[in-house]
Scaffold this motif. Structure first.
Motif: not given
Length: 624
Positions: A238-264
């Motif tokens: 299963y795959v999903w992602e979400d984002y931080a929106e700003h880092d204080g230096v660059d203009d706001p953008k999507l800073h991606t954090q993605r997880i691929t979850l594998t269950k066995t």
């Protein structure tokens, strides 16, 4: 479960040992709270204690904690002596256990018959450890050198004797030297007291029995999560992602954090189930301070940080509340990190003081990817930490810093609304108004719930705070916050909550909205600072919310009459104390709103996502 051979131990003794560990942990935290001095530690309670065995495994599970790994790496067990206290706050040399420099960590070894048998540790967020701005969290930092004094593991007390030179260096670098010194003394003394209590436990039962009880405690956690939690996740990827929106230096953008979850169903302890959390696809490290060093010690800190999300799969909320997260969860989770140079694998000296944006978001990413696996049987999103405060000169002309950690609403759940104004750190709290008004030059004119902030849903998201502070003297406002553009997402038809917002002089001639990352926004005497924190995401279709629950929200002031109509399709009149719902008009409006809908994604990110995505209203991963 452990594959090592350990002696059998009486189950009653195991319960006694487990209860003693919990009692000692609580006693240590109580001692720190009663003897510390800074508002962040004493009043906001932004600290926690933990107990670890000589194998560096966390035995207690009420809260997350730092790691003992860096201390033992630099000071082997055989070199430790009774009365030693070790200290560190260096993010990159903490093995992932320390996220930013204001988190100061003390570690005390526990001895039995001359040998180290376990550790008591405490770490907390302190008011100031130097750096470019008061509070040691400069929002525009581009290196860790701007964030304060870095201390790798050192021996702060040597056989009961404090290292005055080291303490003087640390307090000299702080803008709040007296409170820093008092806090460190409180933490060292409390951990030494905890070590004495645990030493008594070993004397009473013997080392072999106590260590066997430790193993039994961890084995029980492993087996419980394997049987009751992992079994609820269907095998698959299963795959999903979400984002931080700003880092204080660059203009706001999507800073991606993605997880691929594998269950066995195999491959875990005893060839039972396991999950693999793969962070490949996470964005490159940011220029600003939102990076987190998560890839050390095989992700040991992140495993225990994320594992509480798994508890939402328990059979009942009551059972969920009974489940601790200790080292027993670690064998069930494998982590895979991308190459160095990402938000989770930053390269020294990348700044990290606002790493909360990343590690809090990871809680939501794991909840989201699990929601895809279990048809939404997970809470919607929450964002429950942000730092706000003011600093300047007090009534006597002395420097002051008032900073607090304000919570927000948690996400709606498949069985209940979200909770209002919670904090992810156990026992933490906002600063009492009586305390702040007596100590700092401002008046708190309002502290209540932010109406309509909770994400609409069959189960509504929890509400955030609304706080109004009127300054009595000129000052500077500071904020380290995320979710000011992006919102806490809703799931399975639920809508996103309202984002974070700060307005100075609302309705006045100098009304202005402040960026969520601000180090020194000027505020003049007489102006009001209005802070609204995030609402949690909603769960399920808001048009399915029963009318009596909407009517109750109107009476309680959690939803406005306008919000009831726009968000829930409920037509109401009357007053807040006596709202009257027009059932016929409501049914007609709800039917109209349903007919106007098109196909919708499984997750609702709110209107801010389009602003940063180039116009897209959802990501590819938001659809089932």
């Amino acid at each position: 479960m452990s594959t090592t051979t350990t002696p059998a131990v009486d189950p009653i003794v195991v319960e006694i040992v487990q209860g003693t560990l919990a009692s000692v942990e609580m006693e240590v935290e109580t001692a720190i709270a009663r003897t510390s001095r800074s508002p962040m530690i004493r009043d906001a309670h932004d600290f926690r204690a933990g107990i670890h065995d000589r194998q560096l495994r966390k035995l207690t599970g009420r809260s997350y904690s730092a790691l003992v790994h860096p201390v033992v790496r630099d000071f082997p067990l055989e070199t430790m002596r009774e009365g030693d206290v070790f200290f560190h706050n260096d993010v990159y040399e903490s093995e992932g256990g320390i996220g930013h420099l204001p988190d100061l960590c003390v570690t005390v070894p526990v001895f039995h018959e001359g040998e180290v048998v376990c550790f008591v540790q405490a770490f907390g967020h302190h008011d100031d450890i130097g750096g470019a701005c008061p509070g040691s969290m400069p929002s525009s930092a581009t290196s860790v050198y701007e964030e304060g004094l870095m201390v790798p593991p050192i021996k702060l007390w040597d056989q009961g004797v404090p290292n005055q030179a080291a303490l003087r260096i640390m307090t000299r670098n702080s803008r709040m030297p007296e409170s820093l010194a008092a806090d460190l003394d409180a933490e060292c003394s409390a951990c030494l007291m905890g070590a004495a209590r645990l030493s008594e436990l070993f004397t009473r039962y013997g080392r072999e029995t106590v260590e066997a009880a430790f193993q039994a405690i961890l084995d029980k956690t492993t087996e419980t999560y394997r049987r009751e939690i992992l079994a609820k996740i269907p095998d698959g990827e299963y795959v999903w992602e979400d984002y931080a929106e700003h880092d204080g230096v660059d203009d706001p953008k999507l800073h991606t954090q993605r997880i691929t979850l594998t269950k066995t169903s195999t491959g875990g302890p005893g060839d039972g189930p396991k999950i693999v959390i793969d962070f490949t696809g996470t964005a490159p490290q940011a220029k600003g301070p939102i990076n987190h060093c998560g890839d050390y010690a095989d992700g040991n800190f992140l495993k225990k940080w994320l594992a509480p999300i798994l508890r939402n799969l328990a059979d009942t909320p009551e059972r969920m509340a009974e489940l601790d997260v200790n080292e027993g969860v670690v064998p069930l989770i494998e982590m895979k990190f991308p190459e160095k140079g990402t938000l989770l694998t930053p390269i020294f000296p990348a700044p990290t003081n606002a790493r909360t944006f990343v590690i809090l978001r990871l809680l939501g990413v794991l909840a989201g990817v699990l929601a895809k696996a279990v048809d939404g049987r997970m809470p919607a999103d929450q964002e429950t930490i942000r730092y706000t405060g003011v600093y300047g000169k007090d009534r006597d002309g002395n420097d002051y810093l008032m900073r607090e950690v304000l919570g927000g609403g948690s996400g709606g759940r498949y069985y209940a609304d979200g909770e209002d104004t919670i904090h992810v750190v156990p026992d933490s709290r906002n600063l009492p108004t009586e305390f702040t008004e007596s100590r700092f030059p401002f008046i708190v004119e309002r502290l209540g719930l932010a109406v309509d902030s909770g994400g609409p849903g069959r189960y509504r998201g929890g509400l955030g705070y609304e706080k109004h502070i009127r300054m009595l003297k000129d000052a500077n406002f500071m904020s380290i916050a995320d979710r000011s553009i992006l919102s806490c997402w809703g799931v399975k038809g639920g809508r996103a909550g309202r984002p974070f917002e700060v307005c100075i002089d609302p309705g006045g001639p100098n009304e202005r909205f402040v960026d969520a990352l601000a180090d020194a926004e000027p505020v003049t005497a007489g102006e009001v600072i209005r802070i609204r924190t995030t609402g949690g995401g909603g769960w399920g279709d808001p048009l399915d919310r029963p009318l009596d629950e909407v009517e109750r929200d109107l009476r309680w002031g959690k939803v406005s009459f306008e919000g009831a109509r726009a968000d829930y399709g409920v037509v109401a009149s009357g007053t807040k104390d006596q709202p009257v719902i027009d059932v016929e008009a409501t049914e007609a409006l709800r039917e109209q709103l349903r007919s106007e809908r098109g196909e919708e994604p499984f997750f609702d990110r709110g209107p801010g996502y389009a602003q940063l995505s180039g116009g897209a209203t959802s990501a590819d991963v938001d659809w089932l």
